[in-house]
Design a protein around this motif. Structure first.
Motif, PDB file in Angstrom:
ATOM      1  N   ALA A 216      10.225  -7.802  -1.593  1.00 26.84           N
ATOM      2  CA  ALA A 216      11.660  -7.820  -1.303  1.00 26.84           C
ATOM      3  C   ALA A 216      11.989  -6.904  -0.123  1.00 26.84           C
ATOM      4  O   ALA A 216      12.865  -7.205   0.697  1.00 26.84           O
ATOM      5  N   ASP A 217      11.267  -5.775  -0.028  1.00 27.70           N
ATOM      6  CA  ASP A 217      11.483  -4.858   1.103  1.00 27.70           C
ATOM      7  C   ASP A 217      11.052  -5.509   2.408  1.00 27.70           C
ATOM      8  O   ASP A 217      11.702  -5.332   3.443  1.00 27.70           O
ATOM      9  N   VAL A 218       9.935  -6.245   2.378  1.00 27.56           N
ATOM     10  CA  VAL A 218       9.479  -6.954   3.571  1.00 27.56           C
ATOM     11  C   VAL A 218      10.522  -7.975   4.001  1.00 27.56           C
ATOM     12  O   VAL A 218      10.882  -8.079   5.182  1.00 27.56           O
ATOM     13  N   HIS A 219      11.032  -8.738   3.040  1.00 30.11           N
ATOM     14  CA  HIS A 219      12.043  -9.756   3.339  1.00 30.11           C
ATOM     15  C   HIS A 219      13.310  -9.125   3.899  1.00 30.11           C
ATOM     16  O   HIS A 219      13.916  -9.627   4.865  1.00 30.11           O
TER      17      HIS A 219
ATOM     18  N   GLU B  50      12.486   7.139   1.143  1.00 29.45           N
ATOM     19  CA  GLU B  50      13.098   8.127   0.260  1.00 29.45           C
ATOM     20  C   GLU B  50      13.547   7.439  -1.016  1.00 29.45           C
ATOM     21  O   GLU B  50      14.264   6.426  -0.969  1.00 29.45           O
ATOM     22  N   HIS B  51      13.111   7.990  -2.148  1.00 28.30           N
ATOM     23  CA  HIS B  51      13.452   7.451  -3.462  1.00 28.30           C
ATOM     24  C   HIS B  51      13.094   5.977  -3.559  1.00 28.30           C
ATOM     25  O   HIS B  51      13.837   5.157  -4.117  1.00 28.30           O
ATOM     26  N   GLY B  52      11.940   5.621  -2.975  1.00 32.42           N
ATOM     27  CA  GLY B  52      11.455   4.251  -3.049  1.00 32.42           C
ATOM     28  C   GLY B  52      12.161   3.275  -2.132  1.00 32.42           C
ATOM     29  O   GLY B  52      11.890   2.065  -2.192  1.00 32.42           O
ATOM     30  N   LYS B  53      13.022   3.763  -1.244  1.00 30.13           N
ATOM     31  CA  LYS B  53      13.785   2.887  -0.348  1.00 30.13           C
ATOM     32  C   LYS B  53      13.355   3.111   1.096  1.00 30.13           C
ATOM     33  O   LYS B  53      13.243   4.250   1.547  1.00 30.13           O
TER      34      LYS B  53
ATOM     35  N   ARG C  65       0.829  -1.213   0.000  1.00 27.18           N
ATOM     36  CA  ARG C  65       0.000   0.000   0.000  1.00 27.18           C
ATOM     37  C   ARG C  65       0.862   1.261   0.000  1.00 27.18           C
ATOM     38  O   ARG C  65       0.403   2.334  -0.407  1.00 27.18           O
ATOM     39  N   HIS C  66       2.108   1.151   0.456  1.00 24.75           N
ATOM     40  CA  HIS C  66       3.005   2.313   0.515  1.00 24.75           C
ATOM     41  C   HIS C  66       4.096   2.244  -0.560  1.00 24.75           C
ATOM     42  O   HIS C  66       5.143   2.893  -0.435  1.00 24.75           O
TER      43      HIS C  66
ATOM     44  N   TYR D 235      12.571   0.982  13.871  1.00 21.41           N
ATOM     45  CA  TYR D 235      13.477   0.191  13.036  1.00 21.41           C
ATOM     46  C   TYR D 235      14.162   1.166  12.072  1.00 21.41           C
ATOM     47  O   TYR D 235      13.498   1.799  11.255  1.00 21.41           O
ATOM     48  N   GLU D 236      15.488   1.263  12.158  1.00 24.19           N
ATOM     49  CA  GLU D 236      16.244   2.177  11.304  1.00 24.19           C
ATOM     50  C   GLU D 236      17.261   1.402  10.473  1.00 24.19           C
ATOM     51  O   GLU D 236      17.959   0.522  10.996  1.00 24.19           O
TER      52      GLU D 236
END
Length: 449
Positions: free
Chosen positions: A102-105, A131-134, A96-97, A150-151
């Motif tokens: 792959a980001d979840v993993h 930022e910039h899709g990351k 949704r965001h 979480y950073e």
């Protein structure tokens, strides 16, 4: 003779200045106007010198006093807030965001603390820093007081806790009992948790099932926690007084020199006794200790060596004192039952339980749940049958506790420190009691014990 028109023309010609003089005059006028516009006037000069600079200002600090420095630049908020919707998982929320599987993993494998990420609740608040899709950061709100952050780090994601500090205020409330302690406390706007805590504090000196009478009253001094100016929840009870049939019991929260926190009477005696007056709360007593009572099932005279507490099925049953489970089983007569050994002299029994929460051989602490009220065995309805034995002999649970050794007290060396610590709370209770009409000014320092 010249005509009149020619004569007038000659006179005008004589008055008009030469063209060269006009051009020179015009040039001079323009120059003067431009000069006046470029040179600051007195008012402009005054404005320029209206705010003097500090005498010790350095050249590097001059920029601080320029008009541009007065502009406030609003901080950029990179966080996108959202709430978990019903049926959503972390993958769906990421999608949704604009984030991928792959980001979840990457997040789940890049941190050791994954449980809060896989057990999200509907309505739970999250915030993304993208930022910039990351994904650079994720906030997971655990409670009103705690948020997990979480950073992104070079080797994965670092996790830290962001804890809010509530504003603590104290409040005093009171009530007079007309039907039950619970109803009176509820009418006084006391949270349910504090009502239970109040009963726990005085549970060693009062049986709130049997001893409570109409006309009793209580005063409670407790903390309230506020967030952003609004009440968040109740804190701990600092001091309390319960007046039962004219007798005052007072309790004050105190942490002793060993770091143990408890409640004590004004004379330093601990409110926590060896045994509870009742092994469950806010019920009604249905059958007292009676060696010659008529059995409700068999209609014959059989000794009733305990007390029956009628209560709704599923009401928690507590261990009356610290001890060890010596029996936990089922018989046709007793139903589900538990027997606890307390030291070498005392035994307590709990019969007709719906379910048991302990096993034989376990150690239990006072007020630990050992089972739940039921109607198993020979029982006409949901209730707890409670027995107390001293040296193998059944004793009346309501009277034997008064004959047991006194509870521990604050040591003599610490008594002075204790009195200083509770003096302010005692004064607040006494003052409130006078203002509420519970006590006369001449009797404002009633000592409890």
């Amino acid at each position: 003779m010249q005509p009149i028109s020619v004569y007038r023309q000659e006179r005008l010609e004589q008055r008009r200045p030469p063209r060269k003089q006009l051009a020179a005059a015009a040039s001079t006028f323009v120059a003067v106007v431009l000069l006046l516009l470029l040179l600051p006037g007195e008012q402009a000069e005054a404005k320029r010198t209206a705010i003097p600079l500090p005498l010790d200002i350095t050249p590097a600090e001059v920029d601080r006093f320029s008009p541009a420095a007065e502009e406030v630049i609003a901080p950029v908020n990179h966080w996108q807030e959202t709430k978990v919707r019903s049926g959503e998982s972390l993958s769906i929320i990421f999608q949704r965001h604009g984030l991928s599987a792959a980001d979840v993993h990457e997040l789940l494998t890049g941190t050791e603390l994954t449980r809060p990420l896989t057990r999200l609740r509907p309505g739970q608040e999250l915030a993304f820093h993208i930022e910039h899709g990351k994904l650079l950061g994720l906030k997971v709100k655990k409670s009103e007081m705690t948020t997990l952050l979480y950073e992104r780090a070079p080797d994965g994601f670092q996790v830290s806790e962001l804890n809010r500090e509530p504003e603590i205020r104290t409040r005093v409330t009171s009530a007079t009992i007309s039907s039950s302690l619970y109803k009176a406390a509820e009418d006084a706007d006391m949270p349910e948790r504090l009502i239970m805590e109040l009963a726990n504090i005085f549970g060693g000196v009062m049986d709130f099932v049997y001893d409570v009478r109409a006309g009793d009253h209580f005063i409670v001094l407790y903390e309230e926690l506020y967030l952003d100016g609004e009440r968040y929840k109740a804190g701990k009870i600092l001091a309390a007084e319960y007046v039962n049939r004219g007798r005052s019991y007072q309790a004050y929260r105190y942490t002793n020199t060993l770091g143990k926190t408890g409640y004590y009477a004004l004379n330093g005696e601990s409110m926590q006794k060896a045994f509870l007056r009742a092994p469950l709360e806010f019920s009604r007593i249905s059958s007292q200790f009676n060696p010659n009572r008529l059995h409700p099932v068999f209609k014959t005279v059989r000794p009733h060596r305990g007390i029956d507490y009628a209560a709704p099925r599923g009401t928690p049953v507590y261990a009356a004192g610290d001890g060890r489970i010596i029996e936990a089983g089922y018989t046709r007569a007793n139903g589900n039952y538990v027997v606890i050994q307390h030291g070498s002299q005392y035994i307590t029994k709990y019969l007709h339980l719906d379910r048991k929460a302990v096993r034989k051989g376990e150690r239990v602490d006072q007020r630990q749940i050992i089972g739940w009220v039921g109607s198993t065995g020979y029982a006409t309805g949901p209730h707890l049958h409670y027995e107390f034995l001293l040296n193998g002999v059944h004793r009346n649970p309501r009277t034997i506790l008064d004959k047991l050794p006194k509870a521990k007290k604050i040591t003599a060396t610490e008594m002075s420190q204790y009195r200083k610590a509770v003096h302010g709370m005692h004064l607040q209770l006494s003052t409130y009691a006078v203002q509420a009409g519970y006590r006369s000014p001449s009797n404002a320092s009633v000592d409890a014990g």
